[in-house]
Design an enzyme around this catalytic site. Structure first.
Site, short mmCIF file in Angstrom:
data_model
loop_
_atom_site.label_atom_id
_atom_site.label_comp_id
_atom_site.label_asym_id
_atom_site.label_seq_id
_atom_site.Cartn_x
_atom_site.Cartn_y
_atom_site.Cartn_z
N GLY A 10 0.84 -1.21 0.00
CA GLY A 10 0.00 0.00 0.00
C GLY A 10 0.87 1.24 0.00
N GLY A 12 -0.34 4.56 0.10
CA GLY A 12 -1.00 5.78 0.56
C GLY A 12 -0.18 6.42 1.68
N ALA A 14 -0.27 6.13 4.94
CA ALA A 14 0.21 5.23 5.99
C ALA A 14 1.37 4.39 5.49
CB ALA A 14 -0.94 4.33 6.46
N PHE A 118 -13.79 21.10 13.05
CA PHE A 118 -14.33 19.90 12.43
C PHE A 118 -15.31 19.28 13.41
CE2 PHE A 118 -12.54 17.15 8.83
CZ PHE A 118 -12.50 18.20 7.94
N GLN A 231 -18.43 4.08 9.01
CA GLN A 231 -18.87 5.49 9.04
C GLN A 231 -19.60 5.88 7.76
OE1 GLN A 231 -16.00 9.10 9.21
NE2 GLN A 231 -17.04 9.00 11.17
N HIS A 233 -20.90 9.17 5.81
CA HIS A 233 -20.70 10.63 5.81
C HIS A 233 -22.02 11.29 5.41
CE1 HIS A 233 -18.94 14.54 5.13
NE2 HIS A 233 -17.77 14.08 5.54
N LEU A 243 -17.39 13.04 -2.22
CA LEU A 243 -17.46 13.70 -0.91
C LEU A 243 -17.51 15.22 -1.01
CD1 LEU A 243 -17.24 13.17 2.20
CD2 LEU A 243 -14.89 13.95 1.96
N GLU A 246 -16.38 17.76 5.28
CA GLU A 246 -16.86 18.39 6.51
C GLU A 246 -16.28 19.81 6.64
OE1 GLU A 246 -17.45 15.62 9.69
OE2 GLU A 246 -16.15 16.85 10.94
N ARG A 277 -20.21 12.81 12.78
CA ARG A 277 -20.83 12.37 11.52
C ARG A 277 -21.97 11.37 11.70
NH1 ARG A 277 -15.17 11.83 8.27
NH2 ARG A 277 -14.86 14.08 8.20
N HIS A 342 -18.35 5.99 4.13
CA HIS A 342 -17.19 6.86 4.01
C HIS A 342 -15.91 6.27 4.60
CE1 HIS A 342 -14.97 10.57 3.69
NE2 HIS A 342 -14.78 10.65 4.99
N GLU A 366 -5.97 3.08 7.38
CA GLU A 366 -7.40 2.74 7.47
C GLU A 366 -7.64 1.24 7.52
OE1 GLU A 366 -9.92 5.07 4.92
OE2 GLU A 366 -11.66 3.79 5.33
N ARG A 377 -15.44 7.68 14.06
CA ARG A 377 -14.21 8.47 13.90
C ARG A 377 -14.54 9.95 13.82
NH1 ARG A 377 -11.33 10.68 9.22
NH2 ARG A 377 -13.03 10.02 7.88
N LEU A 383 -6.31 11.06 8.85
CA LEU A 383 -5.01 11.44 8.28
C LEU A 383 -3.96 11.42 9.39
CD1 LEU A 383 -5.80 14.34 5.76
CD2 LEU A 383 -5.53 11.91 5.33
C1 LIG Z 1 -13.17 11.53 -0.08
C2 LIG Z 1 -12.48 11.35 1.24
C3 LIG Z 1 -12.04 12.46 1.94
C4 LIG Z 1 -11.39 12.30 3.17
N1 LIG Z 1 -10.98 13.41 3.87
C5 LIG Z 1 -10.33 13.25 5.04
C6 LIG Z 1 -9.87 14.38 5.77
O1 LIG Z 1 -10.02 15.52 5.37
N2 LIG Z 1 -9.24 14.15 6.95
C7 LIG Z 1 -9.03 12.89 7.46
O2 LIG Z 1 -8.44 12.76 8.52
N3 LIG Z 1 -9.45 11.81 6.76
C8 LIG Z 1 -10.08 11.95 5.57
N4 LIG Z 1 -10.51 10.84 4.88
C9 LIG Z 1 -10.05 9.52 5.31
C10 LIG Z 1 -8.58 9.35 4.90
O3 LIG Z 1 -8.32 10.02 3.70
C11 LIG Z 1 -8.19 7.89 4.73
O4 LIG Z 1 -8.62 7.15 5.81
C12 LIG Z 1 -6.67 7.75 4.62
O5 LIG Z 1 -6.14 8.62 3.65
C13 LIG Z 1 -6.30 6.31 4.32
O6 LIG Z 1 -4.93 6.25 4.07
P1 LIG Z 1 -4.22 4.85 3.91
O7 LIG Z 1 -2.78 5.15 3.64
O8 LIG Z 1 -4.57 3.98 5.04
O9 LIG Z 1 -4.89 4.20 2.62
P2 LIG Z 1 -5.02 4.70 1.10
O10 LIG Z 1 -4.60 6.09 0.90
O11 LIG Z 1 -6.40 4.32 0.68
O12 LIG Z 1 -3.97 3.79 0.36
C14 LIG Z 1 -4.16 2.41 0.19
C15 LIG Z 1 -3.03 1.89 -0.68
O13 LIG Z 1 -3.10 0.49 -0.73
C16 LIG Z 1 -2.90 0.03 -2.04
N5 LIG Z 1 -3.53 -1.28 -2.13
C17 LIG Z 1 -4.78 -1.65 -1.77
N6 LIG Z 1 -4.96 -2.97 -1.93
C18 LIG Z 1 -3.79 -3.45 -2.37
C19 LIG Z 1 -3.32 -4.75 -2.73
N7 LIG Z 1 -4.08 -5.82 -2.63
N8 LIG Z 1 -2.05 -4.86 -3.18
C20 LIG Z 1 -1.23 -3.79 -3.29
N9 LIG Z 1 -1.62 -2.53 -2.96
C21 LIG Z 1 -2.87 -2.39 -2.51
C22 LIG Z 1 -3.45 1.11 -2.93
O14 LIG Z 1 -2.80 1.11 -4.17
C23 LIG Z 1 -3.05 2.36 -2.12
O15 LIG Z 1 -1.74 2.75 -2.48
C24 LIG Z 1 -11.19 11.00 3.69
C25 LIG Z 1 -11.65 9.89 2.99
C26 LIG Z 1 -12.32 10.06 1.79
C27 LIG Z 1 -12.89 8.85 1.13
#
Ligand SMILES: Cc1cc2nc3c(=O)[nH]c(=O)nc-3n(C[C@H](O)[C@H](O)[C@H](O)COP(=O)(O)OP(=O)(O)OC[C@H]3O[C@@H](n4cnc5c(N)ncnc54)[C@H](O)[C@@H]3O)c2cc1C
Length: 565
Positions: A10, A12, A14, A118, A231, A233, A243, A246, A277, A342, A366, A377, A383
């Site tokens: 992953g 993202g 995290a 928020f 959750q 939204h 989205l 908020e 929410r 959400h 996440e 949450r 984030l």
């Molecule tokens: C529209 C929207 C707006 C948001 N706004 C906010 C905000 O303002 N503030 C806040 O605190 N939170 C917000 N959130 C929540 C927050 O953005 C997410 O919870 C957070 O960014 C998740 O980050 P992550 O690194 O865990 O996962 P992600 O950013 O979802 O990354 C997941 C990664 O895993 C990879 N992946 C998935 N499955 C596989 C697999 N099988 N093999 C290889 N790679 C895989 C994907 O390619 C990706 O790179 C929002 C959520 C949404 C939906």
């Protein structure tokens, strides 16, 4: 076969933060990602990230304790308080680190990081970069990952985790563009695969948020925790469910019904639109059910009184989305909004260092359940979770890898690779009669209708039965074609059975929890019941389906009280 001491699945926020931390600890790290890291769903986060910086006049007395307390109340007392305190204690350091790495936060007139209110927070605590916070943070971390030579495998999807001698040894992955399958051996594997929003028909999540990462851990033997807490939204764009952050309510936008009333007065007179929410989403649905919505389907989010200047400065992305996807310019007209799935509060059960119950497997972001969100949450805390617990998981993974956590024997990895190849070939030659896309849509509908904002026994039982039936049908999947390159349908065949198992853990957990707490609202049990249910739910996968087990909540400072907004 590539070997990496720390392998993060992953890319993202995290995952990148975890990989960076492993590098800072002097350990080689790689990220394997289904999409290019900059296309990860973190980039869609709009509103901001919480930290008790105390930069606004109203919030100048903010503290980590205050932030922790509001998070615990927001969680309806289901969050582990030691985990929450770790998160709020480390928040400021993580935000300053991002700032020093170049994250372009919006500023106060004095040049400090700007903060906006928020939901569920008494003070403006959410640091933001206009309404594109996730996008900027993701670019900031990706630049650092390049600088510190984190190896990134782009468009590789993890298909399974390889476990031998009770220890995770690596992953088998598919390179979607070429169809190549490879095994990656690792000292420690960190799951950072994001949420499972696309298990639901209406979701603000990207199409890649399938919950497949959760399924990989679950089927490998790591229990999932608190999956029933999903959750919803309150303000996604009517129809497309994109989205509307908020942040729009944080900037003092109003929610209006068809009488022109700010209806939150009825449900949360103190916090109004900035109640948490779960409460706002239920209020919107109640307005719709009682005939005070528009076409029985949406309410309005009114920003007009903020004026063009403020909307253009603070909410430019939201304005663009409303214009592009609803044909509405919020400077001139209110935005039609409806609730949608959400965020996944539950996830892979892990401790505050990201360690799951399966040796060698860690999780953050996440897809993990530490748990800091409990039953609901607070916006802006996710984030924060990605960077705080990404850092922690990266550190612990590096320690484990250095200590030689994996046995690094190649035999189980080779065997897993052969099994994956056989299964993929089996799908290509399948004479099954079930289309994965249709089953997936039926699953999403079952989850939306039976395991949605308001739940009750009959609907939940129906959803569980439906998911089991779909699981049976999923034994006969056949992809639309057997092509080698970019075969999305083949991947869908692979993912779907696992997705159905995760969906069943959500529905089964919700059926078992005969109370209402945070986002989980049972019409047949409308009160919180601490005597029976002040505990986490662990779901273990067995051949008969999920086996649920309670786990104590860590209550260190704040005994449960009634949540009032
Ligand atoms: C529209 C929207 C707006 C948001 N706004 C906010 C905000 O303002 N503030 C806040 O605190 N939170 C917000 N959130 C929540 C927050 O953005 C997410 O919870 C957070 O960014 C998740 O980050 P992550 O690194 O865990 O996962 P992600 O950013 O979802 O990354 C997941 C990664 O895993 C990879 N992946 C998935 N499955 C596989 C697999 N099988 N093999 C290889 N790679 C895989 C994907 O390619 C990706 O790179 C929002 C959520 C949404 C939906």
């Amino acid at each position: 076969m590539p070997y990496h001491p720390v392998l993060v699945v992953g890319g993202g926020l995290a995952g990148l933060r975890a990989a960076l931390e492993a590098r800072f600890q002097g350990v080689e790290a790689a990220v394997l990602s289904l999409v290019h890291p900059l296309r990860s769903h973190s980039g869609a986060a709009q509103g901001g990230v919480n930290a008790p910086l105390g930069n606004s006049e109203e919030g100048k007395d903010d503290t980590p304790e205050r932030h922790a307390y509001e998070t615990v109340v927001g969680s309806d007392f289901l969050a582990d308080q030691d985990a929450v305190e770790a998160m709020t204690r480390e928040a400021t350091e993580r935000i300053f680190e991002l700032e020093h790495w170049g994250a372009p936060f919006s500023r106060t007139p004095q040049g400090k990081i700007a903060q906006r209110p928020f939901g569920g927070g008494a003070f403006p605590r959410t640091c933001y970069a206009a309404d594109r916070t996730g996008h900027y943070l993701l670019h900031t971390l990706y630049q650092q990952a390049l600088k510190y030579r984190v190896q990134v495998y782009i468009e590789w999807t993890a298909l399974s985790l390889v476990v031998a001698q009770g220890q995770v040894q690596g992953v088998v992955a598919l390179h979607l563009p070429s169809g190549e399958i490879e095994t990656f051996s690792a000292g420690a594997v960190v799951m950072a695969t994001g949420g499972a929003g696309r298990l639901y028909r209406k979701s603000t999540n990207a199409l890649i948020n399938t919950g497949h990462g959760l399924a990989l851990a679950y089927t490998a033997g790591a229990p999932l925790k608190d999956m029933e807490f999903i959750q919803f939204h309150p303000t996604s764009l009517y129809g497309s469910n994109i989205l509307i952050s908020e942040a729009a309510r944080g900037e003092r936008g109003y929610l209006l019904n068809n009488q022109g009333e700010r209806f939150m007065q009825r449900y949360a007179p103190r916090f109004m639109e900035l109640a948490p929410r779960d409460i706002v989403a239920r209020s919107v649905i109640t307005e719709l059910k009682e005939g005070r919505g528009f076409d029985g389907a949406y309410v309005l989010l009114d920003l007009r009184h903020l004026g063009a200047e403020r909307i253009l400065e603070r909410l430019p992305g939201i304005r663009e989305l409303a214009i592009s996807f609803a044909g509405v310019d919020p400077i001139e007209e209110p935005i039609p909004v409806e609730p949608a799935q959400h965020y996944t509060m539950g996830g892979i059960d892990c401790n505050t260092w990201g360690e799951s119950r399966l040796p060698g497997l860690l999780a953050c972001g996440e897809c993990a359940c530490v748990s800091v969100h409990g039953a609901n949450r607070l916006g802006g805390n996710s984030l924060l979770e990605t960077v705080v617990f990404g850092q922690r998981a990266g550190r612990r993974a590096a320690e484990l890898a250095r200590a030689g956590a994996s046995t690094s024997s190649e035999e189980p990895l080779k065997k897993a690779l052969e099994e994956a190849r056989t299964m993929i070939e089996g799908f290509k030659r399948s004479n099954g009669n079930e289309d994965p896309a249709s089953i997936r849509e039926e699953m999403r509908r079952a989850m939306w209708e039976g395991v949605g904002i308001f739940r009750e026994k009959e609907g939940l039982e129906g959803a569980v039965a439906r998911l089991q039936e779909l699981g049976e049908r999923a034994r006969r999947l056949r992809p639309a074609h057997g092509g080698q390159f970019f075969n999305q349908d083949l991947l869908r065949c692979w993912e779907l059975p696992g997705q159905l198992l995760v969906a069943e853990a959500i529905a089964g957990g919700a059926l078992r929890r005969e109370e209402s707490r945070g986002s989980h609202f049972r019409l047949d049990f409308p009160q919180r019941d601490d005597a029976r249910f002040l505990h986490h739910t662990l779901a273990h996968l067995t051949p008969e389906g999920p086996r649920f087990e309670p786990r104590d909540v860590a209550i260190t400072r704040w005994p449960p009280e009634v949540r009032k907004y």
